[in-house]
Design a protein around this motif. Structure first.
Motif, PDB file in Angstrom:
ATOM      1  N   LEU A  49       0.702  -1.180  -0.115  1.00 24.28           N
ATOM      2  CA  LEU A  49       0.102   0.129  -0.029  1.00 24.28           C
ATOM      3  C   LEU A  49       0.910   1.271  -0.146  1.00 24.28           C
ATOM      4  O   LEU A  49       0.542   2.376  -0.621  1.00 24.28           O
ATOM      5  CB  LEU A  49      -0.896  -0.048   1.211  1.00 24.28           C
ATOM      6  CG  LEU A  49      -2.118  -1.038   1.295  1.00 24.28           C
ATOM      7  CD1 LEU A  49      -2.834  -0.950   2.796  1.00 24.28           C
ATOM      8  CD2 LEU A  49      -3.050  -0.825   0.050  1.00 24.28           C
ATOM      9  N   SER A  50       1.924   1.142   0.948  1.00 26.91           N
ATOM     10  CA  SER A  50       2.674   2.263   0.923  1.00 26.91           C
ATOM     11  C   SER A  50       3.616   2.700  -0.650  1.00 26.91           C
ATOM     12  O   SER A  50       3.586   3.858  -0.978  1.00 26.91           O
ATOM     13  CB  SER A  50       3.977   2.394   2.009  1.00 26.91           C
ATOM     14  OG  SER A  50       4.737   3.341   1.952  1.00 26.91           O
ATOM     15  N   GLN A  51       4.231   1.464  -1.048  1.00 20.27           N
ATOM     16  CA  GLN A  51       4.798   1.849  -2.439  1.00 20.27           C
ATOM     17  C   GLN A  51       3.939   2.208  -3.594  1.00 20.27           C
ATOM     18  O   GLN A  51       4.196   2.948  -4.438  1.00 20.27           O
ATOM     19  CB  GLN A  51       5.473   0.464  -2.829  1.00 20.27           C
ATOM     20  CG  GLN A  51       6.559  -0.168  -1.746  1.00 20.27           C
ATOM     21  CD  GLN A  51       7.126  -1.472  -2.273  1.00 20.27           C
ATOM     22  OE1 GLN A  51       6.386  -2.086  -2.871  1.00 20.27           O
ATOM     23  NE2 GLN A  51       8.383  -1.681  -1.816  1.00 20.27           N
ATOM     24  N   GLN A  52       2.743   2.031  -3.364  1.00 27.66           N
ATOM     25  CA  GLN A  52       1.812   2.274  -4.342  1.00 27.66           C
ATOM     26  C   GLN A  52       0.868   3.655  -4.246  1.00 27.66           C
ATOM     27  O   GLN A  52       0.114   3.886  -4.585  1.00 27.66           O
ATOM     28  CB  GLN A  52       0.584   1.222  -4.707  1.00 27.66           C
ATOM     29  CG  GLN A  52       1.282  -0.053  -5.169  1.00 27.66           C
ATOM     30  CD  GLN A  52       0.410  -1.189  -5.518  1.00 27.66           C
ATOM     31  OE1 GLN A  52      -1.031  -0.918  -5.542  1.00 27.66           O
ATOM     32  NE2 GLN A  52       0.774  -2.238  -6.098  1.00 27.66           N
ATOM     33  N   GLU A  53       1.551   4.431  -3.079  1.00 30.64           N
ATOM     34  CA  GLU A  53       0.877   5.562  -2.442  1.00 30.64           C
ATOM     35  C   GLU A  53      -0.647   5.620  -2.391  1.00 30.64           C
ATOM     36  O   GLU A  53      -1.364   6.295  -2.468  1.00 30.64           O
ATOM     37  CB  GLU A  53       1.140   6.532  -3.731  1.00 30.64           C
ATOM     38  CG  GLU A  53       2.864   6.854  -3.583  1.00 30.64           C
ATOM     39  CD  GLU A  53       3.084   8.074  -4.455  1.00 30.64           C
ATOM     40  OE1 GLU A  53       2.206   8.512  -5.176  1.00 30.64           O
ATOM     41  OE2 GLU A  53       4.197   8.234  -4.734  1.00 30.64           O
ATOM     42  N   LEU A  54      -1.065   4.315  -1.823  1.00 28.64           N
ATOM     43  CA  LEU A  54      -2.583   4.211  -1.574  1.00 28.64           C
ATOM     44  C   LEU A  54      -2.549   4.380   0.152  1.00 28.64           C
ATOM     45  O   LEU A  54      -3.682   4.283   0.797  1.00 28.64           O
ATOM     46  CB  LEU A  54      -2.916   2.689  -1.853  1.00 28.64           C
ATOM     47  CG  LEU A  54      -3.064   2.346  -3.299  1.00 28.64           C
ATOM     48  CD1 LEU A  54      -3.327   0.986  -3.488  1.00 28.64           C
ATOM     49  CD2 LEU A  54      -3.813   3.360  -3.903  1.00 28.64           C
ATOM     50  N   LEU A  55      -1.598   4.442   0.947  1.00 25.68           N
ATOM     51  CA  LEU A  55      -1.407   4.678   2.452  1.00 25.68           C
ATOM     52  C   LEU A  55      -0.854   5.770   2.732  1.00 25.68           C
ATOM     53  O   LEU A  55       0.511   5.904   2.066  1.00 25.68           O
ATOM     54  CB  LEU A  55      -1.094   3.358   2.962  1.00 25.68           C
ATOM     55  CG  LEU A  55      -0.933   3.269   4.466  1.00 25.68           C
ATOM     56  CD1 LEU A  55      -2.707   3.262   4.955  1.00 25.68           C
ATOM     57  CD2 LEU A  55      -0.293   2.115   4.991  1.00 25.68           C
ATOM     58  N   PRO A  56      -1.165   6.736   3.171  1.00 27.77           N
ATOM     59  CA  PRO A  56      -0.424   7.901   3.548  1.00 27.77           C
ATOM     60  C   PRO A  56       0.957   7.601   4.485  1.00 27.77           C
ATOM     61  O   PRO A  56       0.682   6.901   5.233  1.00 27.77           O
ATOM     62  CB  PRO A  56      -1.674   8.916   4.338  1.00 27.77           C
ATOM     63  CG  PRO A  56      -2.728   8.441   3.965  1.00 27.77           C
ATOM     64  CD  PRO A  56      -2.488   7.078   3.793  1.00 27.77           C
ATOM     65  N   ALA A  57       1.761   8.475   4.189  1.00 31.82           N
ATOM     66  CA  ALA A  57       3.215   8.335   4.695  1.00 31.82           C
ATOM     67  C   ALA A  57       2.997   8.266   6.321  1.00 31.82           C
ATOM     68  O   ALA A  57       3.634   7.333   7.071  1.00 31.82           O
ATOM     69  CB  ALA A  57       4.192   9.282   4.177  1.00 31.82           C
ATOM     70  N   ASP A  58       2.368   9.416   6.985  1.00 31.80           N
ATOM     71  CA  ASP A  58       2.325   9.466   8.346  1.00 31.80           C
ATOM     72  C   ASP A  58       1.440   8.163   8.912  1.00 31.80           C
ATOM     73  O   ASP A  58       1.747   7.655  10.002  1.00 31.80           O
ATOM     74  CB  ASP A  58       1.505  10.626   8.759  1.00 31.80           C
ATOM     75  CG  ASP A  58       0.298  11.025   8.066  1.00 31.80           C
ATOM     76  OD1 ASP A  58      -0.127  10.210   6.920  1.00 31.80           O
ATOM     77  OD2 ASP A  58      -0.539  12.001   8.591  1.00 31.80           O
ATOM     78  N   VAL A  59       0.493   7.509   8.233  1.00 35.21           N
ATOM     79  CA  VAL A  59      -0.306   6.492   8.814  1.00 35.21           C
ATOM     80  C   VAL A  59       0.661   5.427   8.699  1.00 35.21           C
ATOM     81  O   VAL A  59       0.687   4.477   9.703  1.00 35.21           O
ATOM     82  CB  VAL A  59      -1.558   6.421   7.850  1.00 35.21           C
ATOM     83  CG1 VAL A  59      -2.291   5.237   8.493  1.00 35.21           C
ATOM     84  CG2 VAL A  59      -2.603   7.445   8.201  1.00 35.21           C
TER      85      VAL A  59
END
Length: 442
Positions: A49-59
């Motif tokens: 999710l993080s790599q595909q920018e589907l999850l905010p960095a702070d979360v």
């Protein structure tokens, strides 16, 4: 002092959970491995999710504890996850075993006891009457793999009445032994042995058909009617009473016990018919026999003998409880062909009308006299005799007068002696002493 005691109890409890054989460690390891695998999946999901920018960095940083040092990011999830897993496993265990453990018993002790008993030796006890329950009561602390094989020749008391009126096998001896093997033995014994007409005499007609009947006998008769057969009734009763083991008949045939008895001052023998009539005939019993003689054994009883680690004959009334089982041909053949160690437990006291003035050797000779098998190559019914050696208890103890069986051993088989007497009721075996002596043979 209390803190030290509490800590010791906690450590003892935790050691108990990891004791060999109770089946906890392996499944706890499986549970932890499953949680780790799920954790890998969740980590991969979050990274994706993080790599595909589907999850905010702070979360993402919050969920993966990015603000903490690397060591803490690893340690905190491990400790928290392990704590939750162990806490959940303990609570689940408590809930699962709550219906089956005593209120004052720890879960780990209940699991350990069950594990040890379920893996205990396969022991078959053959007899009937009031002697065998003492043995079964003691053996149930060592193993759940107990089979009691009981005679069906009883024709007296409540059992005799039910047998005559309803055509069922006599339930009395089965009731006694099932009570001894029941999980809540104290309560079940009171329930199954309860006889109508005692406390109820004030409110129930003294001529009531219930008077004198034991509740356990009526329960087995009712289950016979429900299930359609006496052997199925025994299985059903075993489930209802949570019996640790099984109680089986030697045969399902309707048999009558007859005896050849020599009366005082007479040379010829008299034929006495009926199990209840034999002890009160007033003579010396020479032999007993079943009518009809060639009856089939109950197959599960034969199977239990052949698969046993130990076969125990007795204790019980010699001529009316023990020998009738040995007169069933298939039972006799199974006894002589089993690979199990076979032990005869001699009675503590003589029984008026049956074994007056008998010593241990006389008991053994009486059984050998009824060995009708011709193909056992000289192998009798048992390999060793277990007899009581404590004759020091005063005969008047317990309100009666006990005539002890003298421990004069037979020449045909070895004899082992031990202190087996219940010092409060010296005519009976002490359950704990007897079971401990029997287990030594396994």
């Amino acid at each position: 002092m209390s803190e030290r005691t509490s800590l010791r109890e906690i450590l003892h409890t935790w050691r108990g959970w990891f004791a060999p054989g109770i089946g906890v460690k392996r499944w706890l390891i499986v549970l932890i491995m499953g949680a780790i695998i799920v954790g890998f999946g969740i980590s991969a999901f979050l990274v994706t999710l993080s790599q595909q920018e589907l999850l905010p960095a702070d979360v993402y940083g919050l969920l993966t504890l990015q603000l903490l040092p690397t060591a803490l990011r690893i340690l905190i999830p491990l400790v928290a996850g392990s704590t939750l897993i162990i806490w959940a496993a303990v609570r689940l265990g408590l809930n699962l075993v709550a219906p089956f453990r005593r209120p004052d018993e720890r879960v780990v002790d209940s699991l350990y006891r069950h594990s040890q008993r379920s893996r205990g030796p396969r022991i078959v006890a053959i007899g009937g009457g009031t002697g065998m329950p003492a043995l079964l009561r003691g053996l149930s602390h060592y193993t759940n793999n107990i089979t009691a094989i009981v005679t069906v020749a009883d024709d007296g008391g409540s059992s005799g009445r039910l047998r005559k009126e309803l055509g069922v096998l006599p339930p009395g001896d089965f009731r006694n032994n099932m009570a001894a093997l029941a999980r809540d033995e104290a309560l079940m014994t009171q329930l199954l042995q309860y006889r109508f007409g005692g406390q109820l005499e004030a409110s129930v007609d003294s001529q009531s058909e219930l008077k004198g009947h034991a509740f356990g006998n009526l329960l087995l008769v009712a289950l016979t009617g429900i299930t359609g057969s006496f052997d199925e009734a025994l299985i059903a009763a075993g489930r209802v009473l949570a019996v640790r083991g099984q109680v089986l008949p030697s045969t399902l045939a309707n048999v009558t016990l007859v005896a050849e008895v020599t009366m005082p001052a007479e040379d010829d023998t008299t034929r006495v018919v009926g199990e209840s009539a034999i002890p009160i005939s007033g003579g010396r019993i020479e032999t007993v026999a079943l009518e009809p003689a060639e009856v089939p054994a109950y197959p599960p009883s034969v199977k239990a003998i052949l698969q046993a680690d130990l076969v125990v004959i007795g204790p019980g009334s010699l001529y009316t409880s023990i020998i009738p089982n040995l007169l069933v041909p298939d039972i006799a053949r199974a006894l002589q062909r089993t690979r199990a160690k076979r032990v005869y437990i001699c009675n503590l006291a003589t029984q008026p009308g049956e074994t007056d003035n008998y010593n241990v050797a006389d008991h053994v000779l009486a059984i050998e006299r009824h060995d009708k098998q011709e193909d056992h190559e000289g192998r009798g019914f048992f390999d060793v005799v277990l007899a009581n050696c404590n004759l020091s208890v005063p005969p008047s103890t317990g309100g009666g007068y006990t005539v002890f069986v003298e421990s004069d051993g037979p020449d045909s088989v070895p004899m082992v002696t031990a202190d087996l007497v219940d010092e409060e009721r010296p005519w009976r075996h002490d359950s704990e002493k007897l079971s401990r002596a029997v287990i030594e043979f396994v």
